[in-house]
Design an enzyme around this catalytic site. Structure first.
Site, PDB file in Angstrom:
ATOM      1  N   GLU A 199      41.814  66.984  42.052  1.00  0.00           N
ATOM      2  CA  GLU A 199      41.406  67.398  44.001  1.00  0.00           C
ATOM      3  C   GLU A 199      42.729  68.516  44.165  1.00  0.00           C
ATOM      4  OE1 GLU A 199      40.344  64.083  48.053  1.00  0.00           O
ATOM      5  OE2 GLU A 199      41.631  63.533  46.141  1.00  0.00           O
TER       6      GLU A 199
ATOM      7  N   HIS B 200      33.546  55.560  48.470  1.00  0.00           N
ATOM      8  CA  HIS B 200      34.642  54.236  48.896  1.00  0.00           C
ATOM      9  C   HIS B 200      33.721  53.387  49.844  1.00  0.00           C
ATOM     10  CE1 HIS B 200      37.955  56.510  46.554  1.00  0.00           C
ATOM     11  NE2 HIS B 200      37.331  57.324  47.073  1.00  0.00           N
TER      12      HIS B 200
ATOM     13  N   HIS C 236      30.642  58.549  43.831  1.00  0.00           N
ATOM     14  CA  HIS C 236      31.932  58.784  44.432  1.00  0.00           C
ATOM     15  C   HIS C 236      31.859  57.961  45.916  1.00  0.00           C
ATOM     16  CE1 HIS C 236      35.616  60.716  44.375  1.00  0.00           C
ATOM     17  NE2 HIS C 236      35.644  60.095  45.556  1.00  0.00           N
TER      18      HIS C 236
END
Length: 355
Positions: A214, A25, A23
């Site tokens: 989330e 970006h 995870h």
């Protein structure tokens, strides 16, 4: 608050422990220093209200109000990335940094729509990132996978066009996975069913994941699994609110890609100690520990490991379990998994005096 001291031995152990990042970006690794270098190099005009110095920008990054506040700065930052070399430099900076933190395998996200909307081709973006991934393998023996994410706040038609434009990259296996990110609650997974089906039709080997749970409630996780047919959930911390969902995640071995520092910075929880990590362990829900957008959230993967240790004080055996389930939940081939599992055993056996 920290309850357990990260002694030198603990720090060394957690540094050497082989890690998989699921995870991350790539655009979220844009450090303020590189951002301002690219502003200068590319002659980019930033909004008048944007901070003028590295220090001013760091202050902003330390005080995000929520997910949307962060995203506003994240998308402005993307505007400084123009050329293939810019994208290469961004990703290569990340790989250089984490090569000293025990990272052995990285499955990294990127957001093409943040760039194609500015007239930069998907091919330019992908090629820059692909070059950095190849160099990470060559120089650091870090294996990699590229995950193209769709921006859920964009019109669904635009997301479909993005999938169509990526057809050859998906068919050839350059793009290994499809993800879904950006503002969660206003844009539920059911909007993107056809996007996922189309992408999967291009290559049956394409891996599927999506951000869920989330800010959204557990139904976002359930619907992501049922409708998008993902085998992984990015974040997923709110899954803990649904006992049946927890049983399902454990039974189906659906890995959650957790991001502790991100959850604190974006006000999902007030402190890392509030995250349901022990509950996930107790219920055999597999998870990995990741850094999300480390340039914005104050810590790369090792810092996330250290912060978790300082709150939970887990034993060597627990950390070995987390490392192993991170490897098992990865999308690398069985041979690579076995290599990494052997490395975990070597590191665990090396630290004989650590509880």
């Amino acid at each position: 608050m920290a309850k357990f001291e990260c002694t030198d031995e603990v720090t060394n152990f957690l540094t050497e422990l082989p890690k998989c990042e699921h995870h991350l970006h790539l655009e979220g690794t844009l450090e303020p220093e590189l951002l301002f270098q690219l502003v200068e190099r590319n002659g980019v005009q930033l909004p008048g209200t944007f901070p003028k110095t590295v220090n001013e920008l760091h202050v902003i990054y330390n005080n995000f109000a929520d997910l949307q506040d962060f995203l506003n700065y994240y998308y402005i930052g993307c505007n400084v990335l123009l050329s293939e070399d810019d994208f290469f430099e961004l990703a290569w900076s990340y790989f250089k940094r984490v090569s000293t933190q025990g990272l052995r395998h990285a499955e990294v996200f990127y957001d093409p729509q943040s760039h194609t909307s500015r007239g930069i081709s998907l091919e330019v973006v992908t090629k820059g990132f692909e070059r950095a991934c190849a160099k990470a393998q060559e120089e650091f023996n870090i294996s990699t996978k590229l995950i193209m994410c769709l921006l859920r706040h964009c019109p669904v038609e635009e997301c479909m066009d993005t999938v169509k434009s990526a057809k050859s990259l998906i068919e050839s296996g350059v793009i290994d996975g499809l993800g879904l990110d950006s503002s969660e609650r206003p844009f539920p997974p059911e909007l993107f069913v056809e996007c996922y089906q189309l992408a999967k039709s291009y290559n049956k080997e394409l891996q599927l994941t999506a951000h869920a749970g989330e800010e959204g409630d557990p139904s976002f996780v359930t619907n992501t699994l049922d409708l998008l047919e993902t085998t992984r959930i990015d974040h997923g911390v709110r899954s803990i609110e649904d006992a049946e969902l927890i049983k399902r995640l454990a039974a189906q071995k659906v890995m959650l890609t957790l991001c502790p520092l991100s959850n604190v910075k974006l006000q999902v929880v007030k402190d890392v100690s509030e995250l349901p990590l022990q509950e996930f362990l107790d219920n055999d829900v597999p998870f990995s520990i990741n850094s999300d957008d480390p340039a914005y959230f104050g810590g790369y993967i090792l810092q996330n490991y250290l912060e978790v240790y300082s709150r939970f004080g887990w034993s060597k055996a627990v950390w070995a379990k987390i490392a192993r389930q991170s490897i098992e939940g990865s999308w690398c081939d069985p041979k690579r998994k076995q290599e990494l599992l052997s490395e975990v055993s070597e590191v665990v056996n090396k630290y004989v005096n650590l509880p």
